[in-house]
Design a protein around this motif. Structure first.
Motif, PDB file in Angstrom:
ATOM      1  N   MET A   1       0.658  -0.890   0.185  1.00  0.00           N
ATOM      2  CA  MET A   1      -0.414   0.111   0.001  1.00  0.00           C
ATOM      3  C   MET A   1       0.788   1.642  -0.277  1.00  0.00           C
ATOM      4  SD  MET A   1      -3.407  -0.467   2.264  1.00  0.00           S
ATOM      5  CE  MET A   1      -3.833  -1.734   3.712  1.00  0.00           C
ATOM      6  N   ILE A   2       0.632   1.695  -0.412  1.00  0.00           N
ATOM      7  CA  ILE A   2       0.974   3.663  -0.473  1.00  0.00           C
ATOM      8  C   ILE A   2       1.521   3.943   0.901  1.00  0.00           C
ATOM      9  CG2 ILE A   2       0.231   6.031  -1.403  1.00  0.00           C
ATOM     10  CD1 ILE A   2      -0.856   5.248  -3.264  1.00  0.00           C
ATOM     11  N   ILE A   3       0.830   3.451   1.498  1.00  0.00           N
ATOM     12  CA  ILE A   3       0.947   4.152   3.446  1.00  0.00           C
ATOM     13  C   ILE A   3       2.627   3.181   3.756  1.00  0.00           C
ATOM     14  CG2 ILE A   3      -0.350   2.632   4.331  1.00  0.00           C
ATOM     15  CD1 ILE A   3       0.157   5.865   5.606  1.00  0.00           C
ATOM     16  N   TYR A   4       2.766   2.262   3.522  1.00  0.00           N
ATOM     17  CA  TYR A   4       3.695   1.211   3.475  1.00  0.00           C
ATOM     18  C   TYR A   4       4.728   2.546   3.191  1.00  0.00           C
ATOM     19  CZ  TYR A   4       1.215  -2.047   4.883  1.00  0.00           C
ATOM     20  OH  TYR A   4      -0.039  -3.547   5.964  1.00  0.00           O
ATOM     21  N   GLY A   5       4.956   3.385   1.902  1.00  0.00           N
ATOM     22  CA  GLY A   5       5.663   4.215   1.365  1.00  0.00           C
ATOM     23  C   GLY A   5       6.545   5.081   1.991  1.00  0.00           C
ATOM     24  N   THR A   6       5.262   5.430   3.177  1.00  0.00           N
ATOM     25  CA  THR A   6       5.137   6.768   4.147  1.00  0.00           C
ATOM     26  C   THR A   6       5.323   6.747   4.938  1.00  0.00           C
ATOM     27  OG1 THR A   6       3.203   7.530   2.673  1.00  0.00           O
ATOM     28  CG2 THR A   6       3.567   8.666   5.031  1.00  0.00           C
ATOM     29  N   ALA A   7       6.038   5.436   5.650  1.00  0.00           N
ATOM     30  CA  ALA A   7       6.064   4.423   6.810  1.00  0.00           C
ATOM     31  C   ALA A   7       7.680   4.122   6.623  1.00  0.00           C
ATOM     32  CB  ALA A   7       5.711   3.423   7.098  1.00  0.00           C
ATOM     33  N   LEU A   8       8.071   4.036   5.332  1.00  0.00           N
ATOM     34  CA  LEU A   8       9.668   3.756   5.348  1.00  0.00           C
ATOM     35  C   LEU A   8      10.178   5.007   4.993  1.00  0.00           C
ATOM     36  CD1 LEU A   8      11.359   1.585   4.036  1.00  0.00           C
ATOM     37  CD2 LEU A   8      11.265   1.514   2.040  1.00  0.00           C
ATOM     38  N   LEU A   9       9.621   5.806   4.643  1.00  0.00           N
ATOM     39  CA  LEU A   9      10.338   7.265   4.827  1.00  0.00           C
ATOM     40  C   LEU A   9      10.434   8.152   5.599  1.00  0.00           C
ATOM     41  CD1 LEU A   9      11.014   9.976   3.118  1.00  0.00           C
ATOM     42  CD2 LEU A   9       8.881  11.146   3.162  1.00  0.00           C
ATOM     43  N   ALA A  10       9.382   7.210   7.242  1.00  0.00           N
ATOM     44  CA  ALA A  10       9.315   8.099   7.969  1.00  0.00           C
ATOM     45  C   ALA A  10      10.824   7.408   9.466  1.00  0.00           C
ATOM     46  CB  ALA A  10       8.398   7.763   9.213  1.00  0.00           C
ATOM     47  N   ALA A  11      10.745   5.699   8.478  1.00  0.00           N
ATOM     48  CA  ALA A  11      11.766   5.555   9.314  1.00  0.00           C
ATOM     49  C   ALA A  11      13.115   5.999   8.724  1.00  0.00           C
ATOM     50  CB  ALA A  11      11.586   3.877   9.133  1.00  0.00           C
ATOM     51  N   CYS A  12      13.067   5.672   7.985  1.00  0.00           N
ATOM     52  CA  CYS A  12      14.393   6.385   7.387  1.00  0.00           C
ATOM     53  C   CYS A  12      15.019   7.603   7.976  1.00  0.00           C
ATOM     54  CB  CYS A  12      14.706   6.195   5.520  1.00  0.00           C
ATOM     55  SG  CYS A  12      14.417   4.984   5.274  1.00  0.00           S
ATOM     56  N   HIS A  13      13.973   8.659   7.568  1.00  0.00           N
ATOM     57  CA  HIS A  13      14.271   9.692   7.874  1.00  0.00           C
ATOM     58  C   HIS A  13      14.554   9.751   9.736  1.00  0.00           C
ATOM     59  CE1 HIS A  13      13.370  14.359   8.292  1.00  0.00           C
ATOM     60  NE2 HIS A  13      13.192  14.157   9.926  1.00  0.00           N
ATOM     61  N   LEU A  14      13.776   8.973  10.886  1.00  0.00           N
ATOM     62  CA  LEU A  14      14.184   8.914  12.118  1.00  0.00           C
ATOM     63  C   LEU A  14      16.011   8.567  11.964  1.00  0.00           C
ATOM     64  CD1 LEU A  14      10.871   7.817  13.331  1.00  0.00           C
ATOM     65  CD2 LEU A  14      12.387  10.138  14.153  1.00  0.00           C
ATOM     66  N   LEU A  15      16.070   7.673  11.500  1.00  0.00           N
ATOM     67  CA  LEU A  15      17.439   6.839  11.692  1.00  0.00           C
ATOM     68  C   LEU A  15      18.296   7.863  10.793  1.00  0.00           C
ATOM     69  CD1 LEU A  15      19.314   4.507  12.550  1.00  0.00           C
ATOM     70  CD2 LEU A  15      18.318   3.767   9.839  1.00  0.00           C
ATOM     71  N   GLY A  16      18.211   8.677   9.664  1.00  0.00           N
ATOM     72  CA  GLY A  16      18.932   9.513   9.423  1.00  0.00           C
ATOM     73  C   GLY A  16      19.640  10.737  10.070  1.00  0.00           C
ATOM     74  N   ILE A  17      18.214  11.513  10.587  1.00  0.00           N
ATOM     75  CA  ILE A  17      18.290  12.534  11.514  1.00  0.00           C
ATOM     76  C   ILE A  17      18.993  11.976  13.153  1.00  0.00           C
ATOM     77  CG2 ILE A  17      17.309  13.827  13.962  1.00  0.00           C
ATOM     78  CD1 ILE A  17      16.535  14.624  10.274  1.00  0.00           C
ATOM     79  N   PHE A  18      18.894  10.538  13.543  1.00  0.00           N
ATOM     80  CA  PHE A  18      20.065   9.969  14.363  1.00  0.00           C
ATOM     81  C   PHE A  18      21.481   9.655  14.373  1.00  0.00           C
ATOM     82  CE2 PHE A  18      21.626   6.074  17.026  1.00  0.00           C
ATOM     83  CZ  PHE A  18      21.730   6.827  18.158  1.00  0.00           C
ATOM     84  N   LEU A  19      21.242   9.359  12.982  1.00  0.00           N
ATOM     85  CA  LEU A  19      22.750   9.096  12.615  1.00  0.00           C
ATOM     86  C   LEU A  19      23.410  10.493  12.277  1.00  0.00           C
ATOM     87  CD1 LEU A  19      22.692   5.848  10.364  1.00  0.00           C
ATOM     88  CD2 LEU A  19      23.306   5.742  12.478  1.00  0.00           C
ATOM     89  N   GLY A  20      22.725  11.617  11.364  1.00  0.00           N
ATOM     90  CA  GLY A  20      23.751  13.356  11.406  1.00  0.00           C
ATOM     91  C   GLY A  20      23.759  13.637  12.882  1.00  0.00           C
ATOM     92  N   ASP A  21      22.639  13.696  13.953  1.00  0.00           N
ATOM     93  CA  ASP A  21      23.102  14.363  15.216  1.00  0.00           C
ATOM     94  C   ASP A  21      24.299  13.136  15.517  1.00  0.00           C
ATOM     95  OD1 ASP A  21      20.936  15.654  15.200  1.00  0.00           O
ATOM     96  OD2 ASP A  21      19.807  14.218  16.379  1.00  0.00           O
ATOM     97  N   LEU A  22      24.206  12.290  15.877  1.00  0.00           N
ATOM     98  CA  LEU A  22      26.123  10.992  15.448  1.00  0.00           C
ATOM     99  C   LEU A  22      27.294  11.954  15.072  1.00  0.00           C
ATOM    100  CD1 LEU A  22      24.803   7.664  15.989  1.00  0.00           C
ATOM    101  CD2 LEU A  22      25.076   9.264  18.281  1.00  0.00           C
ATOM    102  N   LEU A  23      26.529  11.574  13.639  1.00  0.00           N
ATOM    103  CA  LEU A  23      28.030  12.657  13.633  1.00  0.00           C
ATOM    104  C   LEU A  23      28.239  14.200  13.541  1.00  0.00           C
ATOM    105  CD1 LEU A  23      30.165  12.107  10.291  1.00  0.00           C
ATOM    106  CD2 LEU A  23      27.903  13.223   9.625  1.00  0.00           C
ATOM    107  N   GLY A  24      26.994  14.543  14.050  1.00  0.00           N
ATOM    108  CA  GLY A  24      27.742  16.104  14.136  1.00  0.00           C
ATOM    109  C   GLY A  24      28.332  16.091  16.042  1.00  0.00           C
ATOM    110  N   GLN A  25      28.190  15.410  16.655  1.00  0.00           N
ATOM    111  CA  GLN A  25      28.622  14.656  17.822  1.00  0.00           C
ATOM    112  C   GLN A  25      30.100  15.070  17.467  1.00  0.00           C
ATOM    113  OE1 GLN A  25      26.164  12.532  20.622  1.00  0.00           O
ATOM    114  NE2 GLN A  25      24.850  14.005  21.376  1.00  0.00           N
ATOM    115  N   ALA A  26      30.031  13.904  16.808  1.00  0.00           N
ATOM    116  CA  ALA A  26      31.534  13.100  17.277  1.00  0.00           C
ATOM    117  C   ALA A  26      32.339  13.785  15.825  1.00  0.00           C
ATOM    118  CB  ALA A  26      30.910  12.056  15.524  1.00  0.00           C
ATOM    119  N   MET A  27      31.566  14.897  15.529  1.00  0.00           N
ATOM    120  CA  MET A  27      31.991  16.580  14.861  1.00  0.00           C
ATOM    121  C   MET A  27      32.683  17.597  15.618  1.00  0.00           C
ATOM    122  SD  MET A  27      31.319  16.530  10.369  1.00  0.00           S
ATOM    123  CE  MET A  27      31.799  17.930  10.357  1.00  0.00           C
ATOM    124  N   GLY A  28      31.994  17.297  17.116  1.00  0.00           N
ATOM    125  CA  GLY A  28      31.910  18.693  18.036  1.00  0.00           C
ATOM    126  C   GLY A  28      31.322  19.688  17.661  1.00  0.00           C
TER     127      GLY A  28
END
Length: 137
Positions: A1-28
């Protein structure tokens, strides 16, 4: 269903934001570094993986395609919120990273263009055609 595409995007977005925060912390720095870009890459890789394994229903692919197309305006809007002047005042690292990113993109685009095999139609269009010339009398 189309909603699964949105759910996949949401999961990728949350994981990307988390990894971006970790990368920011690693860079100081105390900010998200590339979270939206990481999320977009995760979405692309997840879609390609699911297509390869043949576990991506057509309607889900439509949802992923829609949000993938919407991501570019979202990234532009988020980039517009960044304070470029203060980033440039903070050091030459911002300028250097921008130049490296532009150069890397140019190299990758060039490589992709060289790897593309020309189609038969393009080959036929590239061949010169003989133009009849009127005979002199």
């Amino acid at each position: 269903m189309i909603i699964y595409g949105t759910a996949l995007l949401a999961a990728c977005h949350l994981l990307g934001i988390f990894l971006g925060d970790l990368l920011g912390q690693a860079m100081g720095v105390k900010t998200n570094v590339g979270g939206v870009g990481i999320a977009m890459l995760l979405l692309i890789f997840a879609r390609l993986y699911m297509q390869k394994k043949n576990i991506l229903p057509k309607l889900t692919e439509v949802g992923v395609g829609y949000w993938g197309a919407m991501y570019i305006p979202v990234v532009v809007a988020m980039a517009a919120q960044q304070d470029v002047v203060s980033a440039l005042r903070g050091g030459h690292l911002a300028l250097l990273s921008a130049l490296v990113a532009v150069g890397l993109c140019a190299v990758v685009i060039s490589l992709i263009n060289r790897m593309e095999k020309p189609s038969e139609e393009a080959d036929a269009a590239a061949l010169p055609t003989a133009v009849p010339t009127p005979h002199a009398k």
